[in-house]
Design a protein around this motif. Sequence first.
Motif, PDB file in Angstrom:
ATOM      1  N   SER A  74       0.918  -1.249   0.169  1.00 12.82           N
ATOM      2  CA  SER A  74      -0.024   0.073   0.160  1.00 12.82           C
ATOM      3  C   SER A  74       0.781   1.308   0.000  1.00 12.82           C
ATOM      4  N   ALA A  75       0.593   2.176  -1.065  1.00  9.58           N
ATOM      5  CA  ALA A  75       1.298   3.480  -0.993  1.00  9.58           C
ATOM      6  C   ALA A  75      -0.048   4.483  -1.100  1.00  9.58           C
ATOM      7  N   ILE A  76      -0.942   4.064  -0.249  1.00  8.32           N
ATOM      8  CA  ILE A  76      -2.090   5.024  -0.113  1.00  8.32           C
ATOM      9  C   ILE A  76      -1.818   6.502   0.556  1.00  8.32           C
ATOM     10  N   GLY A  77      -2.066   7.502  -0.088  1.00 12.09           N
ATOM     11  CA  GLY A  77      -1.759   8.961   0.691  1.00 12.09           C
ATOM     12  C   GLY A  77      -3.002   9.906   0.637  1.00 12.09           C
ATOM     13  N   SER A  78      -2.533  10.985   1.080  1.00  6.68           N
ATOM     14  CA  SER A  78      -3.817  12.016   1.082  1.00  6.68           C
ATOM     15  C   SER A  78      -3.116  13.327   0.513  1.00  6.68           C
ATOM     16  N   PRO A  79      -4.032  14.115  -0.086  1.00  3.93           N
ATOM     17  CA  PRO A  79      -3.684  15.384  -0.601  1.00  3.93           C
ATOM     18  C   PRO A  79      -3.509  16.310   0.546  1.00  3.93           C
ATOM     19  N   GLY A  80      -2.629  17.308   0.271  1.00  2.00           N
ATOM     20  CA  GLY A  80      -2.711  18.459   1.091  1.00  2.00           C
ATOM     21  C   GLY A  80      -2.079  18.056   2.525  1.00  2.00           C
ATOM     22  N   ASN A  81      -2.396  19.085   3.343  1.00  2.00           N
ATOM     23  CA  ASN A  81      -2.140  18.999   4.532  1.00  2.00           C
ATOM     24  C   ASN A  81      -3.330  19.369   5.932  1.00  2.00           C
ATOM     25  N   GLY A  82      -4.375  19.355   5.204  1.00  2.00           N
ATOM     26  CA  GLY A  82      -5.527  19.553   6.024  1.00  2.00           C
ATOM     27  C   GLY A  82      -6.032  18.389   6.670  1.00  2.00           C
ATOM     28  N   PRO A  83      -7.074  18.429   7.408  1.00  2.00           N
ATOM     29  CA  PRO A  83      -7.362  17.428   8.169  1.00  2.00           C
ATOM     30  C   PRO A  83      -7.973  16.176   7.261  1.00  2.00           C
ATOM     31  N   SER A  84      -7.566  14.855   7.471  1.00  2.00           N
ATOM     32  CA  SER A  84      -7.747  13.742   6.472  1.00  2.00           C
ATOM     33  C   SER A  84      -8.091  12.563   7.488  1.00  2.00           C
ATOM     34  N   VAL A  85      -8.792  11.573   6.884  1.00  2.00           N
ATOM     35  CA  VAL A  85      -8.837  10.352   7.580  1.00  2.00           C
ATOM     36  C   VAL A  85      -8.804   9.294   6.535  1.00  2.00           C
TER      37      VAL A  85
END
Length: 208
Positions: A74-85
């Motif tokens: 898994s190379a799952i990521g999330s964009p940006g620096n805001g709140p994320s789950v």
Amino acid sequence: MRLVVLGASGGLGREVVELALSEGHSIRAFVRDPASLADFGNSPYREGLSVVAGDVLDPGTLDGLFVEADAVISAIGSPGNGPSVVRTLGYRNVVDAMERQGAPMLAAASVAAVEPGVNPMALASAMTHRHLLKDVRGMEEVIEESNLDWVIVRAPRLTDDAPTGNYRFANRRPPLGGVMISRADMAEAMLSCLHGPGRRLGTIAVAY
């Protein structure tokens, strides 16, 4: 090996797919947009590669994804620096689906700055990235509490440099002096954790 690659269209995910195919593995690439991998080989995809559309935040799209898989990278990521789950909830869905479908092994990319005492400059600023680190900590907790065989591979700053093969492993935090690693070498390190005499389990870190 029969591998499922999550986040396959991102920078690290594409390196994992490319290397795994070159090593002869069979790859099921999980992406939100199948067109993002249309440049992999001839129409529609390279031999040994199948592409599945879905979203880790939608458990229904994970149905059947991990059946007969030897391992998941898994190379799952999330964009940006805001709140994320994306990581916390996404990995909860992934772990639940893997356990139901009998996939035994998960290798997950993480970040070095999540370890207490690691120089936060590895991610520029702990304050700037506080939401990211919260999500990553949640992700790691989900994996650690699972019934899977797993390895969490933490990296400092990722670059687009060419592979060198000169990376080093350490326990939980980067090896002394290690502040970066290329995505190509990170991909190789993650694959090496899955099979052969170099197989590793637990939480490790990798860097030059």
